[in-house]
Design a protein around this motif. Structure first.
Motif, PDB file in Angstrom:
ATOM      1  N   ALA A 164       0.834  -1.212   0.000  1.00 47.37           N
ATOM      2  CA  ALA A 164       0.000   0.000   0.000  1.00 47.37           C
ATOM      3  C   ALA A 164       0.866   1.259   0.000  1.00 47.37           C
ATOM      4  N   ARG A 165       2.110   1.094   0.416  1.00 43.97           N
ATOM      5  CA  ARG A 165       3.030   2.238   0.404  1.00 43.97           C
ATOM      6  C   ARG A 165       3.307   2.728  -1.015  1.00 43.97           C
ATOM      7  N   LEU A 166       3.089   1.865  -2.021  1.00 39.18           N
ATOM      8  CA  LEU A 166       3.259   2.291  -3.409  1.00 39.18           C
ATOM      9  C   LEU A 166       2.274   3.398  -3.767  1.00 39.18           C
ATOM     10  N   ILE A 167       1.146   3.445  -3.099  1.00 41.40           N
ATOM     11  CA  ILE A 167       0.194   4.549  -3.278  1.00 41.40           C
ATOM     12  C   ILE A 167       0.517   5.658  -2.292  1.00 41.40           C
ATOM     13  N   GLU A 168       0.879   5.279  -1.092  1.00 41.01           N
ATOM     14  CA  GLU A 168       1.117   6.250  -0.024  1.00 41.01           C
ATOM     15  C   GLU A 168       2.210   7.247  -0.382  1.00 41.01           C
ATOM     16  N   VAL A 169       3.307   6.781  -0.986  1.00 40.58           N
ATOM     17  CA  VAL A 169       4.425   7.680  -1.265  1.00 40.58           C
ATOM     18  C   VAL A 169       4.002   8.806  -2.208  1.00 40.58           C
ATOM     19  N   PHE A 170       3.133   8.490  -3.172  1.00 40.59           N
ATOM     20  CA  PHE A 170       2.660   9.520  -4.108  1.00 40.59           C
ATOM     21  C   PHE A 170       1.633  10.439  -3.434  1.00 40.59           C
ATOM     22  N   GLN A 171       0.807   9.866  -2.553  1.00 37.93           N
ATOM     23  CA  GLN A 171      -0.177  10.697  -1.846  1.00 37.93           C
ATOM     24  C   GLN A 171       0.529  11.707  -0.943  1.00 37.93           C
ATOM     25  N   ILE A 172       1.568  11.271  -0.252  1.00 42.83           N
ATOM     26  CA  ILE A 172       2.320  12.195   0.616  1.00 42.83           C
ATOM     27  C   ILE A 172       3.011  13.257  -0.239  1.00 42.83           C
ATOM     28  N   ALA A 173       3.578  12.847  -1.371  1.00 44.18           N
ATOM     29  CA  ALA A 173       4.242  13.803  -2.263  1.00 44.18           C
ATOM     30  C   ALA A 173       3.277  14.896  -2.686  1.00 44.18           C
ATOM     31  N   GLU A 174       2.049  14.526  -3.036  1.00 44.90           N
ATOM     32  CA  GLU A 174       1.061  15.530  -3.460  1.00 44.90           C
ATOM     33  C   GLU A 174       0.667  16.420  -2.287  1.00 44.90           C
ATOM     34  N   ALA A 175       0.399  15.819  -1.142  1.00 43.66           N
ATOM     35  CA  ALA A 175      -0.069  16.583   0.017  1.00 43.66           C
ATOM     36  C   ALA A 175       0.996  17.537   0.540  1.00 43.66           C
ATOM     37  N   GLU A 176       2.272  17.130   0.455  1.00 41.36           N
ATOM     38  CA  GLU A 176       3.367  17.930   1.008  1.00 41.36           C
ATOM     39  C   GLU A 176       4.059  18.797  -0.041  1.00 41.36           C
ATOM     40  N   VAL A 195      -4.378  -5.936  -2.491  1.00 38.76           N
ATOM     41  CA  VAL A 195      -4.033  -4.518  -2.311  1.00 38.76           C
ATOM     42  C   VAL A 195      -5.130  -3.635  -2.906  1.00 38.76           C
ATOM     43  N   ARG A 196      -5.654  -4.041  -4.063  1.00 37.82           N
ATOM     44  CA  ARG A 196      -6.709  -3.239  -4.693  1.00 37.82           C
ATOM     45  C   ARG A 196      -7.968  -3.182  -3.838  1.00 37.82           C
ATOM     46  N   LYS A 197      -8.192  -4.196  -3.014  1.00 41.19           N
ATOM     47  CA  LYS A 197      -9.376  -4.219  -2.148  1.00 41.19           C
ATOM     48  C   LYS A 197      -9.119  -3.579  -0.785  1.00 41.19           C
ATOM     49  N   ASP A 198      -7.880  -3.278  -0.491  1.00 38.60           N
ATOM     50  CA  ASP A 198      -7.497  -2.745   0.821  1.00 38.60           C
ATOM     51  C   ASP A 198      -8.100  -1.356   1.037  1.00 38.60           C
ATOM     52  N   PRO A 199      -8.950  -1.163   2.045  1.00 38.42           N
ATOM     53  CA  PRO A 199      -9.577   0.154   2.279  1.00 38.42           C
ATOM     54  C   PRO A 199      -8.553   1.273   2.479  1.00 38.42           C
ATOM     55  N   ARG A 200      -7.456   0.950   3.160  1.00 40.66           N
ATOM     56  CA  ARG A 200      -6.435   1.992   3.376  1.00 40.66           C
ATOM     57  C   ARG A 200      -5.804   2.421   2.064  1.00 40.66           C
ATOM     58  N   ALA A 201      -5.481   1.455   1.205  1.00 47.45           N
ATOM     59  CA  ALA A 201      -4.880   1.785  -0.091  1.00 47.45           C
ATOM     60  C   ALA A 201      -5.841   2.622  -0.924  1.00 47.45           C
ATOM     61  N   LEU A 254      -6.024   6.183   0.399  1.00 46.13           N
ATOM     62  CA  LEU A 254      -4.837   6.929  -0.021  1.00 46.13           C
ATOM     63  C   LEU A 254      -4.961   7.369  -1.484  1.00 46.13           C
ATOM     64  N   PHE A 255      -5.456   6.461  -2.324  1.00 44.45           N
ATOM     65  CA  PHE A 255      -5.618   6.797  -3.737  1.00 44.45           C
ATOM     66  C   PHE A 255      -6.618   7.938  -3.918  1.00 44.45           C
ATOM     67  N   ARG A 271     -15.339   0.654  -4.182  1.00 48.26           N
ATOM     68  CA  ARG A 271     -13.987   0.250  -3.816  1.00 48.26           C
ATOM     69  C   ARG A 271     -13.159   1.445  -3.374  1.00 48.26           C
ATOM     70  N   PHE A 272     -13.341   2.575  -4.068  1.00 46.63           N
ATOM     71  CA  PHE A 272     -12.586   3.775  -3.710  1.00 46.63           C
ATOM     72  C   PHE A 272     -13.067   4.385  -2.385  1.00 46.63           C
ATOM     73  N   GLY A 273     -14.246   3.973  -1.914  1.00 41.91           N
ATOM     74  CA  GLY A 273     -14.753   4.505  -0.644  1.00 41.91           C
ATOM     75  C   GLY A 273     -15.891   5.493  -0.800  1.00 41.91           C
ATOM     76  N   LEU A 274     -16.464   5.616  -2.007  1.00 38.30           N
ATOM     77  CA  LEU A 274     -17.598   6.505  -2.211  1.00 38.30           C
ATOM     78  C   LEU A 274     -18.869   5.816  -1.717  1.00 38.30           C
ATOM     79  N   ASP A 275     -19.790   6.617  -1.159  1.00 41.92           N
ATOM     80  CA  ASP A 275     -21.053   6.039  -0.691  1.00 41.92           C
ATOM     81  C   ASP A 275     -21.991   5.813  -1.882  1.00 41.92           C
ATOM     82  N   GLN A 276     -23.181   5.262  -1.591  1.00 35.84           N
ATOM     83  CA  GLN A 276     -24.088   4.886  -2.668  1.00 35.84           C
ATOM     84  C   GLN A 276     -24.541   6.089  -3.477  1.00 35.84           C
ATOM     85  N   GLY A 277     -24.809   7.197  -2.796  1.00 33.88           N
ATOM     86  CA  GLY A 277     -25.235   8.405  -3.512  1.00 33.88           C
ATOM     87  C   GLY A 277     -24.155   8.916  -4.447  1.00 33.88           C
TER      88      GLY A 277
END
Length: 919
Positions: free
Chosen positions: A397-409, A432-438, A441-442, A559-565
């Protein structure tokens, strides 16, 4: 760059046999043998090229072998000519030390990489200036080469000249860097090479690096500054051959590498990366060779008309949902992308090596900046990097995290970490694709508030994006074979996300004032970004990408974490992402039924807001110049009308009140001329007052008043309309059948395109027709000479002073390569789009004569055109007409509709165009 083994060299050229034949000719005819020698050498050149071409046809991807074979052919010819000249033409039995000559191949020829029609770049070295024998030999060699039809780039220098000029000129320095001994005096060549590296290169490595990178950036800017432009330059474009060569030049200049493989030994590339380097280079060289052979010249632009031919020569075949040319171009862009990734890694290693050198000497020796740590990552010099080699393996999941931190910082991802992510991208599994944390981060990366476009592009470069969202991986580097889309699907999508981010940050208020407000009014900004990501996700699957994309959205959003609406909203936006542009550009926005039909699909203000934003960024991300003020105005009018309908719950059909309000508004605009509304207002029917904008009505009334006071039979007024980004052309004339198609022909003959037309007839029998026009580049006509040409051309067309059809047929296509594309004409009838009119839509290849011919066909079927809406999508035009029969009724007879369809298809066909051109 690497020595390539050329099998059966004598099948390309047999130097011994040709040398013996030249000796025989000289022995027989002496100086008179020259024409026969030239003919012999030209035959050898032609035969050698034919053999190289045959080998490429046999192995269509053998780029290195083809280029090496061509270089070998030229090598042997130069050697044969040199030997003949010094032995037979200018023999010198007892040459002095100053009468020595060395021939060096430089540039691409120096690398032994020659496409079939590349220049022959050679440098002659002599010990001293003005050595008569050397000058005579050089001149004779050049004349032989020119007589063979070769394009020769040449120079003649002493070693002293070479050192001086190379110090002053980067291009000379680069050319000599790749120098290869060709023939002549080997000692003189060795002396020149030693002096070049000792006196020119030594101590200037850092400067050379910065100059080459500056030169590369300038070249990229000239070529469109993207490796995803759909007509790339194989040699000079971003991600092309020149970028690979630049890496080799830098490696050779700094590390004295002798071949591309030596870059591994120098620690600049891993063996795996070098294999990628070599694959990309082989493919690009093969493409370039095919381009040269198809065109018979040094052509490096992979234009639309050549893409299909190269794909065929390289044995690409159609697959469901993807044509052969699209598959070929997808591979091309994947290779170009790989070149970009290798460049980043390579330059980082160079930077590190220079940094290590600096740290070992000088006042700052031993001083290093202290890195800081962010969530376990090392950050140094504004770059984030993984702390260990197994960092991603421990937690993918760090493969996504490193880019997310780069964008945020607001950080860059360190090239070494980019390389590591590329290497470890295969760790992205289904788990990994099903991982809620990953996924969280995406989503944070996608909706980042700093610069998600830049970081998503890095994310894509490493291959992690396509592994984490496999549906996105399917459109990676996928082109759309048309002249409308300027970028590949993934690049278009990432640019659209970047545009939405810039709109949200308030950077594009002038171009997108409405979207800049709406982005802060929507209930879910996450839905807005995900909709942009997914709107083209299903392209290339062999079906309606909007319908298929909505299905993908329904799977991915949860999968990305969006609700039904949010999921329902995104799926709807993807399904209908073309609805707003199709309605705004193809339908009459003053027709109440247009708004009713649009609102019936949209159903809510929230959807309308999201659709407006998605439509704006989708259009603008297509390419430069596609978004303009006319499109902005139409989308704004549709948005306002739909919002009013949604707010009221019904369309305000109060016809009399609407006309009265319009007249009152126009009176306010006209000031002291408001009396014209009473003077002439009753001559114009309610349909005119409802259809035309207030400011255009005010202009029309003034023009009508002046025309009637002067008793003019024809009045033409042209005025630049800044708000619409177009020129308004109003024609007032006595109404008669065929007026519309003649006006359209006159406008097109003047070099203008009609983008909108409204046709009105007053109760006194005068036609008042309003046209909005632009030039072929989408710019308004505003220069006095342009305006005069428009007026004169319309006047000539209406007075029958010119023959419209043959002159229009001979005008060039708006896009010179439009014939490359298969655009089959199609006619659609819609009797539900309007309560009063039948709407006819004709899709066909865009050409100057098209609107004139279609309008004439409608006239011949006794149809009355009330408005026309013209849209072009690169090589394709979509012309929409609101029509009735002579009695004002819709066209409902199936038989008559079939007859009209046949006539329109004939008018729009390529066969009909060819007949007219011949006539």
């Amino acid at each position: 760059m690497n020595q390539v083994r050329i099998p059966n060299q004598r099948a390309i050229i047999d130097r011994r046999a040709i040398g013996a034949a030249i000796a025989e000719l000289v022995a027989r005819d002496g100086a008179g043998a020259r024409p026969e020698i030239v003919a012999l050498l030209r035959g050898a050149l032609d035969d050698g090229r034919a053999e190289v071409a045959r080998r490429l046809e046999e192995k269509p991807s053998a780029g290195h072998e083809c280029c090496a074979g061509q270089a070998f052919l030229v090598d042997q010819l130069v050697r044969l000519i040199h030997d003949h000249v010094v032995r037979d033409v200018y023999p010198s039995g007892n040459r002095s030390t100053g009468e020595r000559l060395s021939i060096m191949a430089v540039g691409g020829y120096g690398r032994a990489e020659m496409a079939p029609h590349s220049d022959v770049d050679i440098a002659f070295f002599t010990p001293t200036r003005r050595a008569p024998w050397c000058e005579q030999v050089i001149e004779a060699i050049l004349y032989f080469l020119w007589d063979l039809g070769l394009k020769v780039g040449h120079s003649s220098r002493t070693p002293d000249d070479m050192v001086r000029m190379a110090k002053e000129d980067l291009s000379i320095r680069t050319s000599l860097l790749e120098g290869r001994f060709l023939w002549g005096d080997n000692d003189l060549y060795d002396e020149s090479r030693k002096r070049f590296f000792a006196e020119v290169v030594a101590g200037t490595e850092r400067k050379f690096l910065s100059e080459k990178l500056e030169e590369r950036n300038a070249r990229h800017k000239r070529m469109g500054d993207s490796r995803y432009v759909v007509e790339p330059n194989v040699k000079d474009g971003k991600g092309g051959l020149r970028d690979l060569q630049t890496l080799y030049w830098i490696g050779k200049y700094i590390h004295k590498v002798r071949s591309g493989a030596d870059l591994v030994e120098a620690g600049l590339l891993t063996r795996l990366e070098y294999r990628s380097f070599r694959r990309a280079e082989t493919f690009m060289l093969a493409v370039r060779c095919h381009l040269h052979m198809i065109t018979g010249r040094a052509e490096d632009r992979l234009t639309f008309d050549l893409q299909r031919q190269v794909a065929q020569r390289m044995n690409f075949a159609d697959r469901p949902g993807k044509s052969a040319v699209e598959r070929f171009m997808q591979l091309y862009f994947l290779q170009a992308k790989r070149v970009g990734s290798l460049t980043g890694v390579f330059l980082d290693h160079i930077d590190q090596q220079f940094a290590q050198r600096r740290s070992r000497r000088g006042l700052l020796a031993g001083f290093t900046t202290r890195p800081r740590w962010v969530k376990g990552y090392r950050v140094n010099g504004g770059k984030i990097e993984a702390p260990t080699d197994d960092w991603f393996a421990k937690d993918p999941a760090r493969l996504i995290e490193v880019f997310q931190i780069a964008e945020a910082e607001g950080l860059e991802v360190h090239p070494a970490t980019m390389r590591q992510a590329d290497r470890d991208s295969g760790l992205i599994t289904s788990a990994v694709r099903k991982d809620p944390r990953a996924n969280a981060l995406f989503l944070d990366l996608l909706t980042g508030r700093n610069d998600p476009e830049k970081v998503l592009r890095w994310f894509n470069e490493t291959g992690v994006f396509g592994k984490f969202v496999p549906d996105f991986g399917r459109v990676n580097a996928q082109m759309q074979f048309d002249m409308y889309h300027h970028y590949t699907v993934d690049e278009h999508t990432i640019r659209a996300i970047g545009l939405l981010s810039r709109i949200e940050r308030g950077e594009l208020v002038e171009d997108h004032p409405r979207a800049s407000r709406l982005i802060h009014q929507v209930a879910s900004r996450r839905a807005a970004y995900v909709a942009v990501l997914l709107h083209d996700i299903a392209k290339g699957r062999g079906g309606d990408h909007s319908v298929l994309g909505a299905e993908v959205a329904e799977e991915l959003c949860p999968r990305f974490g969006l609700d039904q609406g949010e999921t329902d909203l995104v799926a709807w936006l993807v399904r209908y992402h073309l609805l707003m542009s199709a309605t705004a550009f193809k339908r009459d926005l003053t027709d109440p039924q247009t708004i009713e039909n649009f609102v019936a699909e949209v159903q809510s203000v929230e959807r309308l807001r999201h659709l407006m934003m998605l439509t704006a960024v989708d259009i603008r991300a297509v390419g430069p110049g596609v978004w303009n003020s006319w499109k902005r105005q139409l989308l704004g009018e549709l948005s306002d009308a739909a919002q009013e309908r949604l707010r009221l719950g019904h369309m305000p059909h109060r016809r009399k009140e609407r006309v009265a309000y319009k007249k009152e508004t126009v009176a306010g605009l006209m000031g002291e001329n408001s009396h014209m509304i009473d003077d002439f207002g009753k001559l114009f029917g309610d349909a005119y007052w409802i259809a035309e904008p207030e400011e255009i009505i005010a202009r029309n009334l003034v023009q009508f008043s002046v025309a009637r006071s002067r008793e003019e039979e024809l009045s033409i007024h042209c005025e630049y309309d800044e708000g619409r980004g177009a020129t308004l052309v109003t024609i007032i004339a006595s109404d008669h059948p065929g007026l519309f198609y003649r006006i359209a022909g006159g406008i097109h003959l003047a070099g203008a395109n009609i983008i909108d037309a409204r046709i009105h007839t007053t109760r006194s029998g005068w036609a008042v027709d309003n046209f909005l026009i632009q030039d072929p580049l989408g710019k308004p006509f505003r220069e006095p000479g342009q305006i005069d040409r428009i007026k004169r051309s319309i006047s000539d067309a209406l007075a029958n002073r010119i023959e419209l059809v043959p002159r229009l047929a001979k005008r060039p296509l708006p896009h010179s390569r439009a014939r490359t594309f298969d655009v089959r004409p199609r006619v659609l009838f819609d009797n539900e789009a309007s309560n009063r009119f039948t709407v006819i839509e004709v899709n066909a290849r865009d050409r100057p004569a098209l609107l004139n011919r279609l309008a004439r066909s409608l006239f011949e079927f006794q149809l009355v055109v009330y408005s026309a809406h013209i849209t072009s999508y690169g090589e394709r035009a979509a012309d929409n007409f609101y029509v009735t029969d002579l009695l004002g009724n819709k066209i409902t007879s199936a038989e008559r509709l079939r007859s009209i369809e046949g006539a329109l298809l004939d008018a729009a066909s390529d066969e009909r165009q060819a007949e007219l051109e011949e006539a």
